[in-house]
Design a protein around this motif. Structure first.
Motif, short mmCIF file in Angstrom:
data_model
loop_
_atom_site.label_atom_id
_atom_site.label_comp_id
_atom_site.label_asym_id
_atom_site.label_seq_id
_atom_site.Cartn_x
_atom_site.Cartn_y
_atom_site.Cartn_z
N ASN A 83 30.14 7.89 47.60
CA ASN A 83 31.18 7.27 48.42
C ASN A 83 32.45 6.96 47.64
OD1 ASN A 83 30.41 5.09 46.87
ND2 ASN A 83 29.97 3.72 48.60
N LYS A 127 38.71 9.77 45.79
CA LYS A 127 37.50 9.23 46.42
C LYS A 127 37.34 7.75 46.08
CE LYS A 127 33.58 11.32 46.30
NZ LYS A 127 32.36 12.02 45.80
N THR A 130 39.94 5.75 48.03
CA THR A 130 39.52 5.64 49.43
C THR A 130 38.49 4.53 49.60
OG1 THR A 130 39.96 7.97 49.88
CG2 THR A 130 38.43 6.85 51.37
N TRP A 131 37.54 4.46 48.66
CA TRP A 131 36.55 3.38 48.74
C TRP A 131 37.20 2.03 48.54
CZ3 TRP A 131 34.81 -0.37 45.31
CH2 TRP A 131 33.71 -1.13 45.77
N LYS A 133 40.21 1.11 49.20
CA LYS A 133 40.94 0.76 50.43
C LYS A 133 39.98 0.27 51.51
CE LYS A 133 44.92 3.88 49.89
NZ LYS A 133 45.63 5.05 50.47
N SER A 134 38.78 0.83 51.54
CA SER A 134 37.82 0.45 52.58
C SER A 134 37.28 -0.96 52.41
CB SER A 134 36.65 1.46 52.60
OG SER A 134 35.77 1.25 51.51
N VAL A 135 37.38 -1.50 51.20
CA VAL A 135 36.85 -2.85 50.96
C VAL A 135 37.97 -3.86 50.72
CG1 VAL A 135 34.63 -2.04 50.12
CG2 VAL A 135 36.51 -2.37 48.50
N GLN A 136 39.20 -3.50 51.05
CA GLN A 136 40.31 -4.45 50.95
C GLN A 136 40.12 -5.55 51.98
OE1 GLN A 136 44.20 -2.73 51.67
NE2 GLN A 136 45.26 -4.41 50.62
N TRP A 142 41.39 -8.23 46.92
CA TRP A 142 40.04 -7.70 46.69
C TRP A 142 39.21 -8.74 45.96
CZ3 TRP A 142 44.22 -4.53 46.87
CH2 TRP A 142 44.10 -3.32 47.59
N GLY A 146 32.65 -5.55 47.43
CA GLY A 146 33.20 -5.36 48.76
C GLY A 146 32.83 -6.50 49.68
N LYS A 174 46.00 -4.15 54.49
CA LYS A 174 44.92 -4.40 55.45
C LYS A 174 45.40 -5.53 56.34
CE LYS A 174 40.57 -3.97 56.88
NZ LYS A 174 39.46 -4.26 55.95
#
Length: 410
Positions: A83, A127, A130-131, A133-136, A142, A146, A174
């Protein structure tokens, strides 16, 4: 920078205080409980800081014109999960990452900064980005893991990773909030004790406490810089300005003012590890030098840099590759030669902690390349600091979750 530690390692942590390690950095140990993998720098147990120390080591080598060994780079890229995230250490990379493996923002962001600097790893860095950003978090920041509450250190190291990968940290949002918005909320007003500094996290009552470790990280974070940087433009006024907090540059200036005051008399930051004797914190001092230089306050950074040149040899030798890297970053930020640092060659000492590098470029080539990077604004450069803190569930201390529980004071 982010770390944590168990009760068993807490005493040892006081000896190597300030070693740069990720949210779960482990203290050097003469008898690692995990076999040291081929290609990894350092001889201490990598369970809590493998990716962190490898990333800093490779980044420091790249910064000084050294081409790392292929197997050292392969070890780092091999740690990445499908991921895009990185854990502190994966002993068995043939086994896919699962929900039981704790991946974290600090390890991931440090790997991004290193791989972006090395070049040729766009797939891996994107990659990872991207991860991240997904857990911002909705506040723009941060946490160490996550979904964890935002903290100044994690937010700043991720901001540096975004810049390294070619993304503007202020544009990574976000719910309309960026890293800058999160850091603003963690800065102390000028009229309060420790005004201008950053807190790691608010306490349970929502109060903020000045934290030198978080401040060094926060200065770099609001400037959009990573572990490696060069001196910024000098500003004459060093007073904390309430109105300045409205801009990233002003917020960085206020934070740098706190750091400058903290190192003015002794030349170093002090440890505030619970139960530890009043002693210098080498790692945080190195990070403070980088932050002060990034703000353009090289005069204020000269005394702590000189102190590090005189006093850090034993600490770096015991703490290993991440510590050598921190010193390299401090010397680089100030325009000093890390190959002649207090009579020591930091580059050679770092290289000796792992696989022999492929090659070293000439000093003139390194200087020209460094200038090209500065002009292009690639921004993979300054730091972020890592202190010793208590990790939830694990206990080993780094800036990770423990950072919030233990507030560092200068």
């Amino acid at each position: 920078m982010n770390i944590r530690r168990s009760a068993a390692t807490l005493a040892a942590a006081t000896v190597v205080l300030g070693a740069a390690v990720p949210a779960a950095a482990a203290t050097p140990s003469p008898a690692p409980s995990v076999a040291i993998p081929d290609g990894l720098y350092g001889t201490a147990d990598p369970t809590y800081d493998g990716v962190w120390r490898q990333s800093l080591a490779l980044l420091a080598q790249r910064t000084t014109g050294v081409t790392p060994a292929d197997r050292a780079v392969a070890w780092l890229t091999g740690q990445q999960c499908a991921n895009g995230a990185f854990a502190a250490f994966r002993a068995d990379t043939a086994k896919p990452c699962d929900a039981k493996l704790m991946v974290d923002t600090n390890s991931t962001a440090s790997a991004v900064q290193a791989l972006a600097a090395l070049g040729g790893h766009e797939a891996e860095t994107e990659k990872a980005v991207t991860w991240l950003k997904s857990v911002q978090n909705a506040d723009g920041g941060w946490g160490y893991t996550g979904g964890g509450a935002s903290d100044a250190n994690s937010t700043s190291v991720v901001a540096g990773a975004m810049a390294a990968a070619g993304h503007q940290p202020a544009a990574v949002k976000k719910a309309g909030k960026s890293a800058y918005d999160a850091l603003v909320k963690l800065s102390l007003p000028c009229d309060e004790t420790g005004g201008g500094a950053f807190a790691y996290q608010p306490d349970k009552k929502g109060a903020l406490a000045a934290n030198a470790d978080a401040t060094a990280a926060g200065v770099l974070g609001v400037l959009g810089k990573g572990f490696v940087t060069t001196a910024g433009k000098t500003s004459a006024d060093h007073t904390c300005d309430p109105a300045a907090a409205r801009t990233p540059g002003g917020l960085a200036r206020n934070g740098a003012g706190y750091l400058a005051e903290s190192v003015r008399d002794t030349g170093y930051l002090k440890s505030a590890l619970p139960g530890a004797e009043d002693q210098p914190d080498y790692g945080n001092t190195a990070d403070a030098v980088v932050a002060l230089a990034a703000q353009g306050w090289t005069e204020q950074a000269k005394k702590p840099l000189a102190w590090l040149e005189e006093s850090s040899a034993a600490w770096a030798k015991q703490s290993g590759p991440a510590a050598y890297a921190q010193l390299v970053f401090a010397a680089h930020a100030m325009g000093a030669d890390p190959r002649h640092f207090g009579g020591a060659d930091l580059v050679a000492q770092l290289n000796a902690t792992g696989p022999a590098p492929q090659a070293t470029t000439k000093a003139t080539d390194r200087a020209a390349e460094s200038q090209d990077k500065d002009d292009s604004g690639s921004g993979y450069g300054v730091w972020w600091i890592v202190g010793v803190f208590l990790v939830a569930g694990i206990g080993i201390g780094f800036l990770i979750s423990g950072r919030g529980r233990k507030q560092r004071q200068p």
